[in-house]
Design a protein around this motif. Structure first.
Motif, PDB file in Angstrom:
ATOM      1  N   SER A  14      -4.524   0.017  -6.521  1.00 60.31           N
ATOM      2  CA  SER A  14      -4.396  -0.222  -7.950  1.00 60.31           C
ATOM      3  C   SER A  14      -3.737   0.968  -8.626  1.00 60.31           C
ATOM      4  O   SER A  14      -3.938   2.115  -8.219  1.00 60.31           O
ATOM      5  CB  SER A  14      -5.782  -0.464  -8.572  1.00 60.31           C
ATOM      6  N   ALA A  15      -2.994   0.685  -9.675  1.00 60.12           N
ATOM      7  CA  ALA A  15      -2.381   1.743 -10.480  1.00 60.12           C
ATOM      8  C   ALA A  15      -3.220   2.052 -11.708  1.00 60.12           C
ATOM      9  O   ALA A  15      -2.841   2.886 -12.528  1.00 60.12           O
ATOM     10  CB  ALA A  15      -0.984   1.320 -10.919  1.00 60.12           C
ATOM     11  N   VAL A  35       0.392  -1.384  -5.654  1.00 61.09           N
ATOM     12  CA  VAL A  35       1.330  -2.357  -5.083  1.00 61.09           C
ATOM     13  C   VAL A  35       1.974  -3.141  -6.221  1.00 61.09           C
ATOM     14  O   VAL A  35       1.360  -3.379  -7.262  1.00 61.09           O
ATOM     15  CB  VAL A  35       0.624  -3.315  -4.107  1.00 61.09           C
ATOM     16  N   ASP A  36       3.222  -3.524  -6.023  1.00 63.06           N
ATOM     17  CA  ASP A  36       3.990  -4.235  -7.047  1.00 63.06           C
ATOM     18  C   ASP A  36       4.062  -5.710  -6.669  1.00 63.06           C
ATOM     19  O   ASP A  36       4.805  -6.091  -5.757  1.00 63.06           O
ATOM     20  CB  ASP A  36       5.391  -3.632  -7.159  1.00 63.06           C
ATOM     21  N   LEU A  37       3.280  -6.517  -7.362  1.00 56.22           N
ATOM     22  CA  LEU A  37       3.239  -7.947  -7.080  1.00 56.22           C
ATOM     23  C   LEU A  37       3.662  -8.745  -8.314  1.00 56.22           C
ATOM     24  O   LEU A  37       3.463  -8.298  -9.445  1.00 56.22           O
ATOM     25  CB  LEU A  37       1.814  -8.375  -6.684  1.00 56.22           C
ATOM     26  N   ASP A  38       4.208  -9.926  -8.080  1.00 54.12           N
ATOM     27  CA  ASP A  38       4.520 -10.837  -9.174  1.00 54.12           C
ATOM     28  C   ASP A  38       3.254 -11.644  -9.457  1.00 54.12           C
ATOM     29  O   ASP A  38       3.062 -12.746  -8.930  1.00 54.12           O
ATOM     30  CB  ASP A  38       5.687 -11.758  -8.788  1.00 54.12           C
ATOM     31  N   LEU A  66      -6.143 -12.306  -7.267  1.00 49.89           N
ATOM     32  CA  LEU A  66      -5.209 -11.188  -7.427  1.00 49.89           C
ATOM     33  C   LEU A  66      -5.742  -9.920  -6.758  1.00 49.89           C
ATOM     34  O   LEU A  66      -4.962  -9.140  -6.205  1.00 49.89           O
ATOM     35  CB  LEU A  66      -4.946 -10.933  -8.906  1.00 49.89           C
ATOM     36  N   ALA A  67      -7.050  -9.707  -6.806  1.00 47.79           N
ATOM     37  CA  ALA A  67      -7.634  -8.550  -6.129  1.00 47.79           C
ATOM     38  C   ALA A  67      -7.380  -8.639  -4.630  1.00 47.79           C
ATOM     39  O   ALA A  67      -7.054  -7.638  -3.973  1.00 47.79           O
ATOM     40  CB  ALA A  67      -9.131  -8.476  -6.414  1.00 47.79           C
ATOM     41  N   ARG A  68      -7.505  -9.845  -4.073  1.00 46.64           N
ATOM     42  CA  ARG A  68      -7.256 -10.037  -2.640  1.00 46.64           C
ATOM     43  C   ARG A  68      -5.800  -9.793  -2.283  1.00 46.64           C
ATOM     44  O   ARG A  68      -5.495  -9.112  -1.288  1.00 46.64           O
ATOM     45  CB  ARG A  68      -7.639 -11.474  -2.234  1.00 46.64           C
ATOM     46  N   ALA A  73      -1.777  -6.489   0.394  1.00 44.58           N
ATOM     47  CA  ALA A  73      -0.482  -5.818   0.343  1.00 44.58           C
ATOM     48  C   ALA A  73      -0.626  -4.332   0.654  1.00 44.58           C
ATOM     49  O   ALA A  73       0.183  -3.755   1.392  1.00 44.58           O
ATOM     50  CB  ALA A  73       0.146  -6.007  -1.039  1.00 44.58           C
ATOM     51  N   ALA A  74      -1.656  -3.700   0.107  1.00 48.62           N
ATOM     52  CA  ALA A  74      -1.867  -2.272   0.359  1.00 48.62           C
ATOM     53  C   ALA A  74      -2.234  -2.019   1.814  1.00 48.62           C
ATOM     54  O   ALA A  74      -1.812  -1.012   2.401  1.00 48.62           O
ATOM     55  CB  ALA A  74      -2.961  -1.736  -0.559  1.00 48.62           C
ATOM     56  N   THR A  75      -2.998  -2.912   2.400  1.00 51.58           N
ATOM     57  CA  THR A  75      -3.367  -2.769   3.812  1.00 51.58           C
ATOM     58  C   THR A  75      -2.120  -2.798   4.687  1.00 51.58           C
ATOM     59  O   THR A  75      -1.983  -2.000   5.627  1.00 51.58           O
ATOM     60  CB  THR A  75      -4.339  -3.893   4.237  1.00 51.58           C
TER      61      THR A  75
END
Length: 231
Positions: A14-15, A35-38, A66-68, A73-75
């Motif tokens: 998270s940012a 992470v940068d997600l749409d 969204l948390a998942r 993505a970070a993993t």
């Protein structure tokens, strides 16, 4: 004690400055990997699928989704060996889910709607145990949501315009913060107060316990910090 390999075990996907500050204040060692997600596209697909199935998504389910996605993505981007935490928050008012306003016009409209009222803030948490099995890794991936009621002050138009002009509410769920310039405009919180900043420490403790980690095991070495302060 978990084997951290000399570095933090927890990776925050998270940012959010509020989430980082919450962990830091609790002396929980962590690394961060935003992470940068749409997010809008992810939610649109999920909402469409849910409606077609005749089971619309609840707000608590949307933040969990969204948390998942953030945790996954970070993993994939990390070097491995972490327990990865993804988080997301949304405000629910009159059954309508409100994410980040993104524009000053939307932020102003929302504040004029929610001022003097009480809404529910939902914060999703997703944990992925990406540790090596030899280090106690379970491979678990699971999530939970924390919710609390937030009561807003009955702001004047002048106060709303001034707050929106700061830019702070544009990029946060519900268009407000409790740990920033929006703090004076929050008159009450009913429930877990940490959920308002998007990271419930009691829930994190519970989730870590499910994979055999005590939250106290993630605390900074306070004795080492004390020795450094004395020098």
């Amino acid at each position: 004690m978990p084997d951290t390999g000399g570095g933090p075990l927890l990776l925050l996907a998270s940012a959010s400055a509020g989430r980082r500050a919450t962990l830091t204040a609790a002396r929980i060692e962590h690394d961060t990997l935003p992470v940068d997600l749409d997010e809008d596209a992810i939610l649109d697909r999920a909402r469409t699928a849910a409606e077609e199935a005749g089971a619309p998504l609840a707000a608590a389910e949307e933040v969990l989704l969204l948390a998942r996605e953030k945790a996954q993505a970070a993993t994939e981007l990390s070097d491995g060996g972490y327990v990865v935490l993804g988080g997301d928050s949304m405000l629910e008012l009159d059954g309508t889910v409100l994410g980040k306003p993104r524009t000053a016009e939307v932020a102003g409209e929302r504040w004029r709607t929610q001022r003097g009222r009480t809404a529910v803030l939902h914060s999703g948490h997703w944990l992925i145990d990406d540790r090596d099995p030899e280090d106690g890794g379970t491979g678990a991936t699971f999530g939970a949501s924390a919710s609390c009621e937030v009561t807003f002050a009955d702001l004047s138009d002048e106060e709303i315009d001034a707050y929106v002009a700061t830019g702070e509410p544009l990029g946060v769920a519900g268009g407000f913060t409790i740990d920033g310039m929006g703090g004076p405009f929050i008159t009450g919180v009913n429930g877990d107060p940490h959920a308002v900043v998007g990271l419930s420490l009691p829930l994190l403790r519970q989730m870590l316990g499910e994979i055999g980690i005590g939250i106290h095991e993630l605390w900074e070495d306070l004795s080492a910090q004390g020795a450094a302060d004395e020098r």
